[in-house]
Design a protein around this motif. Structure first.
Motif, mmCIF file in Angstrom:
data_model
loop_
_atom_site.group_PDB
_atom_site.id
_atom_site.type_symbol
_atom_site.label_atom_id
_atom_site.label_comp_id
_atom_site.label_asym_id
_atom_site.label_seq_id
_atom_site.Cartn_x
_atom_site.Cartn_y
_atom_site.Cartn_z
ATOM 1 N N ARG A 147 0.826 -1.183 0.000
ATOM 2 C CA ARG A 147 0.000 0.000 0.000
ATOM 3 C C ARG A 147 0.875 1.252 0.000
ATOM 4 O O ARG A 147 0.635 2.195 -0.731
ATOM 5 C CB ARG A 147 -0.820 -0.004 1.287
ATOM 6 C CG ARG A 147 -2.281 0.194 1.130
ATOM 7 C CD ARG A 147 -2.950 -0.067 2.463
ATOM 8 N NE ARG A 147 -3.037 -1.490 2.738
ATOM 9 C CZ ARG A 147 -4.050 -2.239 2.320
ATOM 10 N NH1 ARG A 147 -5.035 -1.716 1.640
ATOM 11 N NH2 ARG A 147 -4.091 -3.519 2.597
ATOM 12 N N THR A 167 2.535 2.868 -3.067
ATOM 13 C CA THR A 167 1.744 3.798 -3.860
ATOM 14 C C THR A 167 1.645 5.153 -3.164
ATOM 15 O O THR A 167 1.521 6.186 -3.821
ATOM 16 C CB THR A 167 0.305 3.242 -4.025
ATOM 17 O OG1 THR A 167 0.382 1.829 -4.080
ATOM 18 C CG2 THR A 167 -0.344 3.775 -5.272
ATOM 19 N N MET A 168 1.712 5.117 -1.850
ATOM 20 C CA MET A 168 1.384 6.322 -1.094
ATOM 21 C C MET A 168 2.599 7.195 -0.754
ATOM 22 O O MET A 168 2.446 8.382 -0.483
ATOM 23 C CB MET A 168 0.665 5.927 0.204
ATOM 24 C CG MET A 168 -0.479 4.941 -0.005
ATOM 25 S SD MET A 168 -1.760 5.509 -1.182
ATOM 26 C CE MET A 168 -2.821 4.071 -1.289
ATOM 27 N N LEU A 179 4.359 7.503 1.903
ATOM 28 C CA LEU A 179 4.230 8.221 3.173
ATOM 29 C C LEU A 179 5.522 8.220 3.976
ATOM 30 O O LEU A 179 5.780 9.134 4.722
ATOM 31 C CB LEU A 179 3.137 7.571 4.031
ATOM 32 C CG LEU A 179 1.699 8.028 3.813
ATOM 33 C CD1 LEU A 179 0.804 7.361 4.834
ATOM 34 C CD2 LEU A 179 1.596 9.542 3.949
ATOM 35 N N LEU A 198 9.435 2.832 8.154
ATOM 36 C CA LEU A 198 8.135 2.149 8.128
ATOM 37 C C LEU A 198 8.172 0.910 9.022
ATOM 38 O O LEU A 198 7.217 0.639 9.770
ATOM 39 C CB LEU A 198 7.770 1.779 6.681
ATOM 40 C CG LEU A 198 6.453 1.051 6.458
ATOM 41 C CD1 LEU A 198 5.271 1.836 7.022
ATOM 42 C CD2 LEU A 198 6.224 0.787 4.965
#
Lengths: 208, 208
Positions: free
Chosen positions: A181, A184-185, A187, A194
């Motif tokens: 996920r 794509t983001m 962040l 992470l």
């Protein structure tokens, strides 16, 4: 070329490929190449002809080592899972600290996410025999059991709350799919950052 | 049949299908049927001909509503994501209790896991245009933002520790993919039981 005594009682139906100077290394090249191609292109669309071409060997050479495309896929996936098992064991042994060990595992998994293997497996599921699927599930389960043993040991030391250690192994592994996920983001700045956040949430939860 | 004034300036290149008594309902049937078939069979192997047959309409009828197979897939996935959004909102509004709300959402997701949609999307990714992909990602993001708002509200009330609420939304959604693993493992008696365990871990973590 050395003289070869042909033994008619062996199971080989084809001669040993001429290229084979070292059985293990050609077999390894085929497995590594096929793994990469299966992950990139999926199971159905990839042909043994293309795999042979990418390995720079003939199709009969592939059949010398693997009875079928599904068998090659099975061996490729099991080899990947064995690598995950070996790496996970190595990383967990690098430190005595539970959090540090989990961060190492998380960082490695986030860097090469397992979701592609799972998707490949889902796609090929109907082409694999029940026995082949079971062998893959067994190899997968060995990775979970390794994490489960780690969690059990941490519970025995009083570091983690008593819980089903296998459930923790499944949940932790599932959480690491977040990179799919996050890719794509965008962040998080790095896999390590992470990994630390995911392990932090896994250990401390979210309650105030 | 009512008289139709043909407007040459509209984009329609084909006449309205004769079967269409009610635009919305035929379109909905096509979307629902295509969603089911795409999830079962994947993108590549499924043809518009098969979709038309399963809907009991002609192929031109499908083209009347959708310009291409990829456009039909896009609409199908976005419709699924809108359903997830609507259900999630409804469930989160059913209770004022954070844990109870999350358990309701978790139970619903575990019952119909999102991983199949993600796998379908991965498979079809190369067939979709950048614009179509972006529209799908936007619909996906709206579901995450809904959860993110819920977490932010819980933080504002002092119920959850301050953290990036969007990260919590991603992590929580990812954890719910565990049902994919559990389906094979049969560890838990029911979706509700598994939902409670996952939400418990998400809130309380694993530290002793």
């Amino acid at each position: 070329m050395e003289a070869i005594t042909i033994n008619k009682h062996t199971q080989r139906s084809r001669g040993r490929p001429k290229q084979a100077k070292d059985d293990l290394s050609i077999q390894e090249v085929i497995i590594a190449t096929a793994s990469k191609l299966f992950l990139e292109m999926g199971y159905e669309t990839l042909s043994l002809h293309e795999i042979a071409k990418a390995c720079n060997v003939s199709k009969p050479t592939i059949y010398y080592y693997f009875t079928s495309k599904s068998e090659l896929l099975k061996v490729a996936i099991i080899t990947m899972l064995k690598n995950v098992h070996r790496n996970t064991m190595r990383l967990l042994n690098e430190t005595d600290n539970v959090e540090a060990g989990l961060i190492l595992v998380a960082e490695a998994r986030i860097a090469s996410p397992h979701i592609k293997v799972e998707m490949l497996l889902k796609e090929a599921e109907s082409s694999l025999s029940e026995e082949q699927l079971q062998q893959i599930r067994d190899a997968e389960q060995r990775v979970y059991l390794l994490l489960s043993d780690f969690f059990q040991a941490a519970m025995d030391k009083g570091l983690l709350r008593k819980d089903d250690p296998l459930f923790l192994a499944y949940t932790f592994s599932t959480m690491l799919l977040i990179s799919n996920r996050e890719d794509t983001m965008h962040l998080h700045a790095s896999h390590l950052e992470l990994a630390k956040k995911v392990v932090g949430l896994f250990l401390k939860g979210t309650l105030a």
